[in-house]
Design a protein around this motif. Structure first.
Motif, PDB file in Angstrom:
ATOM      1  N   UNK A  57       0.863  -1.183   0.000  1.00 21.08           N
ATOM      2  CA  UNK A  57       0.000   0.000   0.000  1.00 21.08           C
ATOM      3  C   UNK A  57       0.902   1.236   0.000  1.00 21.08           C
ATOM      4  N   UNK A  58       0.479   2.254  -0.707  1.00 15.91           N
ATOM      5  CA  UNK A  58       1.275   3.480  -0.795  1.00 15.91           C
ATOM      6  C   UNK A  58       1.043   4.330   0.465  1.00 15.91           C
ATOM      7  N   UNK A  59       1.834   4.052   1.495  1.00 15.78           N
ATOM      8  CA  UNK A  59       1.761   4.785   2.756  1.00 15.78           C
ATOM      9  C   UNK A  59       3.178   5.164   3.184  1.00 15.78           C
ATOM     10  N   UNK A  60       3.307   5.651   4.428  1.00 15.08           N
ATOM     11  CA  UNK A  60       4.612   6.010   4.969  1.00 15.08           C
ATOM     12  C   UNK A  60       5.329   4.809   5.584  1.00 15.08           C
ATOM     13  N   UNK A  61       4.758   3.616   5.454  1.00  9.16           N
ATOM     14  CA  UNK A  61       5.321   2.421   6.086  1.00  9.16           C
ATOM     15  C   UNK A  61       6.788   2.229   5.710  1.00  9.16           C
ATOM     16  N   UNK A  62       7.088   2.271   4.405  1.00 11.49           N
ATOM     17  CA  UNK A  62       8.448   1.976   3.957  1.00 11.49           C
ATOM     18  C   UNK A  62       9.466   2.980   4.437  1.00 11.49           C
ATOM     19  N   UNK A  63       9.085   4.252   4.465  1.00 12.14           N
ATOM     20  CA  UNK A  63      10.013   5.271   4.951  1.00 12.14           C
ATOM     21  C   UNK A  63      10.310   5.065   6.427  1.00 12.14           C
ATOM     22  N   UNK A  64       9.271   4.739   7.195  1.00 10.10           N
ATOM     23  CA  UNK A  64       9.484   4.503   8.627  1.00 10.10           C
ATOM     24  C   UNK A  64      10.310   3.244   8.858  1.00 10.10           C
ATOM     25  N   UNK A  65      10.057   2.199   8.071  1.00 13.08           N
ATOM     26  CA  UNK A  65      10.751   0.927   8.265  1.00 13.08           C
ATOM     27  C   UNK A  65      12.207   0.982   7.841  1.00 13.08           C
ATOM     28  N   UNK A  66      12.525   1.856   6.878  1.00 13.75           N
ATOM     29  CA  UNK A  66      13.893   1.927   6.368  1.00 13.75           C
ATOM     30  C   UNK A  66      14.705   3.051   6.991  1.00 13.75           C
ATOM     31  N   UNK A  67      14.016   4.039   7.573  1.00 10.93           N
ATOM     32  CA  UNK A  67      14.724   5.193   8.109  1.00 10.93           C
ATOM     33  C   UNK A  67      15.170   6.156   7.034  1.00 10.93           C
ATOM     34  N   UNK A  68      14.649   6.006   5.813  1.00 12.76           N
ATOM     35  CA  UNK A  68      15.022   6.868   4.696  1.00 12.76           C
ATOM     36  C   UNK A  68      13.894   7.835   4.369  1.00 12.76           C
ATOM     37  N   UNK A  69      14.254   8.963   3.774  1.00  9.36           N
ATOM     38  CA  UNK A  69      13.251   9.950   3.393  1.00  9.36           C
ATOM     39  C   UNK A  69      12.352   9.435   2.282  1.00  9.36           C
ATOM     40  N   UNK A  70      12.934   8.622   1.405  1.00 11.80           N
ATOM     41  CA  UNK A  70      12.176   8.035   0.298  1.00 11.80           C
ATOM     42  C   UNK A  70      12.110   6.535   0.516  1.00 11.80           C
ATOM     43  N   UNK A  71      10.934   5.946   0.316  1.00 16.76           N
ATOM     44  CA  UNK A  71      10.766   4.503   0.496  1.00 16.76           C
ATOM     45  C   UNK A  71      11.493   3.768  -0.628  1.00 16.76           C
ATOM     46  N   UNK A  72      12.608   3.087  -0.320  1.00 18.66           N
ATOM     47  CA  UNK A  72      13.355   2.412  -1.378  1.00 18.66           C
ATOM     48  C   UNK A  72      12.677   1.148  -1.860  1.00 18.66           C
ATOM     49  N   UNK A  73      11.670   0.680  -1.138  1.00 17.55           N
ATOM     50  CA  UNK A  73      11.025  -0.569  -1.501  1.00 17.55           C
ATOM     51  C   UNK A  73       9.621  -0.402  -2.024  1.00 17.55           C
ATOM     52  N   UNK A  74       9.263   0.828  -2.395  1.00 14.02           N
ATOM     53  CA  UNK A  74       7.898   1.052  -2.880  1.00 14.02           C
ATOM     54  C   UNK A  74       7.647   0.198  -4.118  1.00 14.02           C
ATOM     55  N   UNK A  75       6.550  -0.516  -4.087  1.00 17.92           N
ATOM     56  CA  UNK A  75       6.223  -1.436  -5.167  1.00 17.92           C
ATOM     57  C   UNK A  75       5.361  -0.735  -6.198  1.00 17.92           C
ATOM     58  N   UNK A  76       5.779  -0.722  -7.484  1.00 20.54           N
ATOM     59  CA  UNK A  76       4.930  -0.118  -8.514  1.00 20.54           C
ATOM     60  C   UNK A  76       3.551  -0.786  -8.506  1.00 20.54           C
ATOM     61  N   UNK A  77       2.523   0.027  -8.579  1.00 15.46           N
ATOM     62  CA  UNK A  77       1.176  -0.523  -8.574  1.00 15.46           C
ATOM     63  C   UNK A  77       0.639  -0.803  -7.187  1.00 15.46           C
ATOM     64  N   UNK A  78       1.354  -0.354  -6.135  1.00 19.41           N
ATOM     65  CA  UNK A  78       0.841  -0.516  -4.784  1.00 19.41           C
ATOM     66  C   UNK A  78      -0.504   0.180  -4.631  1.00 19.41           C
ATOM     67  N   UNK A  79      -1.334  -0.339  -3.759  1.00 13.29           N
ATOM     68  CA  UNK A  79      -2.690   0.185  -3.590  1.00 13.29           C
ATOM     69  C   UNK A  79      -2.684   1.547  -2.906  1.00 13.29           C
TER      70      UNK A  79
END
Length: 279
Positions: free
Chosen positions: A190-212
């Motif tokens: 899902x396109x949320x702030x989850x990845x940024x919080x989980x990675x500690x990065x400003x940009x989510x490096x694991x964002x999946x194209x087509x995420x909900x």
């Protein structure tokens, strides 16, 4: 069974300051429900509550750290004092941490279980007596496809989501005779702030194209409240993958292990790049 409209129902939404929680609060408020918003970020909660009220809805913002048992107890007490028993509980709060089990700090593991699992169970214990007095209620627990298919580097997070699925199943069987429904929602990315919080990065490096979009999960929750079902996997294309994982786990092992190693390399590169940029 089709439920009547949500006019006036008291809905407690955890993790309501952003993402799925915020989208769900907006949607349910538009449907006439009274939404209680809780999370740690007071400024965001208050801004969301004001937005909902400007549009004619009813919202109550109560900041709380759900990792603190006393805060959870105080939260339910405040809701009941203001609006009466909670009729719908949406256990959405949770976080992850991108790392192998070996490299995940123990304090992160402990807090993840506290927020993702123990808070869910504790809040459920606190609201069920009120639901039983009313003779109705609905508990919606937000799990994940990761609660069926554990993929590094989110092994610890996946463990918490497996627990959410198992808890929801047993709870449904306990509460159904009392007119209380339980639904578990298991989204894919899902396109949320989850990845940024989980990675500690400003940009989510694991964002999946087509995420909900979070709004898609909010609509699934609203559908479940109108027409109770035990479980929703969204998008449905993940259902075959879940079944393959059950019957051919070794096949899935190969793919997920390979994906996990590649993802960890990608994450490390992103972190190094971020460090260089900061310097």
């Amino acid at each position: 069974m089709e439920m009547e409209g949500g006019e006036g129902r008291v809905v407690l939404i955890t993790g309501a300051s952003s993402g799925i929680g915020a989208a769900t609060a907006r949607l349910l408020a538009r449907q006439g429900m009274r939404v209680v918003l809780t999370a740690r970020r007071q400024d965001r909660l208050e801004a969301l509550a004001q937005e909902i009220e400007r549009e004619g809805g009813a919202a109550l913002a109560i900041p709380a750290d759900l990792g603190d048992p006393s805060a959870r107890e105080a939260l339910v007490d405040q809701v009941e004092a203001r609006w009466g028993p909670v009729e719908v509980l949406i256990n959405n709060a949770g976080f992850g941490y991108y790392a192998t089990v070996e490299d995940t700090p123990w304090e992160v593991v402990r807090r993840m279980f506290e927020v993702n699992i123990l808070a869910m169970i504790h809040l459920t214990q606190r609201v069920v007596p009120g639901m039983r007095r009313l003779g109705r209620g609905h508990i919606v627990n937000i799990a994940s496809v990761a609660g069926y298919i554990s993929t590094p580097p989110l092994t610890v997070y996946s463990a918490t989501k497996f627990a959410v699925v198992g808890f929801s199943e047993g709870l449904r069987r306990e509460l159904e005779p009392h007119g209380i429904h339980v639904t578990v929602i298991s989204p894919g990315p899902v396109r949320t702030e989850f990845g940024r919080a989980a990675s500690g990065l400003e940009v989510d490096p694991g964002e999946v194209p087509g995420g909900l979009a979070p709004e898609a999960i909010a609509r699934a929750i609203a559908r479940a409240l109108r027409r109770p079902v035990p479980e929703i996997v969204i998008p449905a294309r993940y259902i075959p993958a879940i079944w393959i994982n059950r019957v051919l786990p070794r096949l899935v092992d190969w793919g997920t292990a390979r994906q996990g190693r590649a993802w960890l390399r990608h994450l490390e590169e992103a972190r190094r790049s971020g460090s260089r940029s900061a310097a």
